[in-house]
Design a protein around this motif. Structure first.
Motif, mmCIF file in Angstrom:
data_model
loop_
_atom_site.group_PDB
_atom_site.id
_atom_site.type_symbol
_atom_site.label_atom_id
_atom_site.label_comp_id
_atom_site.label_asym_id
_atom_site.label_seq_id
_atom_site.Cartn_x
_atom_site.Cartn_y
_atom_site.Cartn_z
ATOM 1 N N ALA A 154 0.830 -1.212 0.000
ATOM 2 C CA ALA A 154 0.000 0.000 0.000
ATOM 3 C C ALA A 154 0.855 1.249 0.000
ATOM 4 N N SER A 155 1.966 1.224 0.712
ATOM 5 C CA SER A 155 2.815 2.417 0.746
ATOM 6 C C SER A 155 3.477 2.663 -0.605
ATOM 7 N N SER A 156 3.847 1.606 -1.320
ATOM 8 C CA SER A 156 4.463 1.811 -2.642
ATOM 9 C C SER A 156 3.445 2.298 -3.661
ATOM 10 N N VAL A 157 2.214 1.825 -3.557
ATOM 11 C CA VAL A 157 1.163 2.299 -4.468
ATOM 12 C C VAL A 157 0.852 3.749 -4.191
ATOM 13 N N THR A 158 0.786 4.126 -2.916
ATOM 14 C CA THR A 158 0.496 5.507 -2.554
ATOM 15 C C THR A 158 1.617 6.435 -3.014
ATOM 16 N N GLY A 159 2.860 6.016 -2.841
ATOM 17 C CA GLY A 159 3.984 6.820 -3.295
ATOM 18 C C GLY A 159 3.985 6.996 -4.794
ATOM 19 N N HIS A 160 3.626 5.968 -5.534
ATOM 20 C CA HIS A 160 3.569 6.046 -6.992
ATOM 21 C C HIS A 160 2.421 6.938 -7.450
ATOM 22 N N ALA A 161 1.291 6.884 -6.745
ATOM 23 C CA ALA A 161 0.122 7.679 -7.124
ATOM 24 C C ALA A 161 0.367 9.159 -6.913
ATOM 25 N N ALA A 162 1.225 9.529 -5.968
ATOM 26 C CA ALA A 162 1.488 10.937 -5.694
ATOM 27 C C ALA A 162 2.336 11.576 -6.788
ATOM 28 N N TYR A 163 3.062 10.799 -7.576
ATOM 29 C CA TYR A 163 3.925 11.332 -8.624
ATOM 30 C C TYR A 163 3.111 11.662 -9.860
ATOM 31 N N LYS A 164 3.180 12.919 -10.297
ATOM 32 C CA LYS A 164 2.508 13.332 -11.523
ATOM 33 C C LYS A 164 3.511 14.087 -12.383
ATOM 34 N N PRO A 165 3.747 13.619 -13.610
ATOM 35 C CA PRO A 165 4.685 14.356 -14.462
ATOM 36 C C PRO A 165 4.080 15.690 -14.891
ATOM 37 N N VAL A 166 4.912 16.695 -15.084
ATOM 38 C CA VAL A 166 4.470 18.011 -15.515
ATOM 39 C C VAL A 166 4.190 17.958 -17.013
ATOM 40 N N GLN A 167 3.003 18.405 -17.393
ATOM 41 C CA GLN A 167 2.643 18.397 -18.811
ATOM 42 C C GLN A 167 2.825 19.783 -19.394
ATOM 43 N N SER A 168 3.343 19.812 -20.602
ATOM 44 C CA SER A 168 3.585 21.078 -21.272
ATOM 45 C C SER A 168 2.285 21.605 -21.865
ATOM 46 N N LYS A 169 2.082 22.902 -21.787
ATOM 47 C CA LYS A 169 0.883 23.536 -22.338
ATOM 48 C C LYS A 169 1.177 24.215 -23.670
ATOM 49 N N VAL A 170 2.366 23.998 -24.219
ATOM 50 C CA VAL A 170 2.765 24.648 -25.461
ATOM 51 C C VAL A 170 2.233 23.836 -26.639
ATOM 52 N N ASN A 171 1.598 24.495 -27.589
ATOM 53 C CA ASN A 171 1.083 23.844 -28.786
ATOM 54 C C ASN A 171 2.196 23.817 -29.833
ATOM 55 N N VAL A 172 2.728 22.611 -30.106
ATOM 56 C CA VAL A 172 3.835 22.494 -31.057
ATOM 57 C C VAL A 172 3.353 22.371 -32.495
ATOM 58 N N ASN A 173 2.067 22.103 -32.714
ATOM 59 C CA ASN A 173 1.543 21.923 -34.065
ATOM 60 C C ASN A 173 1.012 23.251 -34.593
ATOM 61 N N VAL A 174 1.916 24.170 -34.927
ATOM 62 C CA VAL A 174 1.526 25.499 -35.367
ATOM 63 C C VAL A 174 1.013 25.476 -36.807
ATOM 64 N N ASN A 175 1.586 24.639 -37.660
ATOM 65 C CA ASN A 175 1.212 24.586 -39.081
ATOM 66 C C ASN A 175 0.072 23.606 -39.315
ATOM 67 N N LYS A 176 -1.073 23.896 -38.757
ATOM 68 C CA LYS A 176 -2.234 23.029 -38.967
ATOM 69 C C LYS A 176 -2.825 23.298 -40.342
ATOM 70 N N GLU A 177 -3.547 22.286 -40.839
ATOM 71 C CA GLU A 177 -4.272 22.468 -42.092
ATOM 72 C C GLU A 177 -5.352 23.533 -41.869
ATOM 73 N N PRO A 178 -5.743 24.244 -42.921
ATOM 74 C CA PRO A 178 -6.772 25.279 -42.745
ATOM 75 C C PRO A 178 -8.148 24.698 -42.395
ATOM 76 N N ILE A 179 -8.366 23.400 -42.723
ATOM 77 C CA ILE A 179 -9.627 22.757 -42.357
ATOM 78 C C ILE A 179 -9.326 21.401 -41.741
ATOM 79 N N GLU A 180 -10.273 20.921 -40.946
ATOM 80 C CA GLU A 180 -10.188 19.566 -40.411
ATOM 81 C C GLU A 180 -11.443 18.829 -40.845
ATOM 82 N N ILE A 181 -11.263 17.688 -41.502
ATOM 83 C CA ILE A 181 -12.400 16.871 -41.925
ATOM 84 C C ILE A 181 -12.822 16.023 -40.739
#
Length: 164
Positions: free
Chosen positions: A17-44
């Motif tokens: 239980a202690s190892s599961v709890t320790g693992h659950a507390a870890y959250k990787p930081v997610q980037s909020k930067v949009n790397v797909n700048v050259n999107k198509e003008p339309i999306e089907i």
């Protein structure tokens, strides 16, 4: 003896239980930067697949950039493609810039949608093309059923007896 087993089991549960709890507390930081700048003008949005097993198709598009878009739909023939719809200006909806068009009574065959795009200065961009195939629903269901291996109870029993 039972006391040692119970104590060992409790220690394992606490450690687990202690190892599961320790693992659950870890959250990787997610980037909020949009790397797909050259999107198509339309999306089907629809049709997503290449094969449609019905006589109608819903065409749904989201316009992502400030461009002018017109839609044409062709049935692909051996000699020459036949225009069956359009060209029609893709009018953007009030919210989220969606365009929807239902095409009905399509015959079986290959089709392609061509989206002609012009930027706000009137310059043409490369057209976006999406191909799809319309198949007859009844024929497709019959072919699928024929591909299922024919079995009966005696075949299944024979297979079970052979394995013993």
């Amino acid at each position: 003896m039972n006391r040692k087993i119970i104590t060992s089991a409790l220690i394992l549960v606490i450690l687990g239980a202690s190892s599961v709890t320790g693992h659950a507390a870890y959250k990787p930081v997610q980037s909020k930067v949009n790397v797909n700048v050259n999107k198509e003008p339309i999306e089907i949005i629809s049709p997503k697949g290449d094969i449609i097993v019905q006589k109608s198709v819903l065409i749904s598009v989201q316009v992502r950039q400030n461009v002018s878009v017109s839609l044409s739909v062709y049935k692909e023939e051996e000699k020459e493609d036949t225009l069956i719809f359009g060209p029609e200006k893709v009018d953007q909806g009030e919210s989220l810039k969606f365009y929807n068009k239902q095409l009905k009574d399509l015959s079986a065959g290959k089709y392609k949608m061509v989206f002609d795009i012009m930027d706000k200065e009137g310059n043409s961009k490369d057209p976006i093309t999406k191909s799809f195939t319309v198949k007859d629903k009844e024929v497709e269901m019959n072919e699928t059923l024929e591909r299922i291996p024919k079995t009966n109870v005696t075949n299944i029993l024979d297979d079970i007896l052979d394995k013993k």
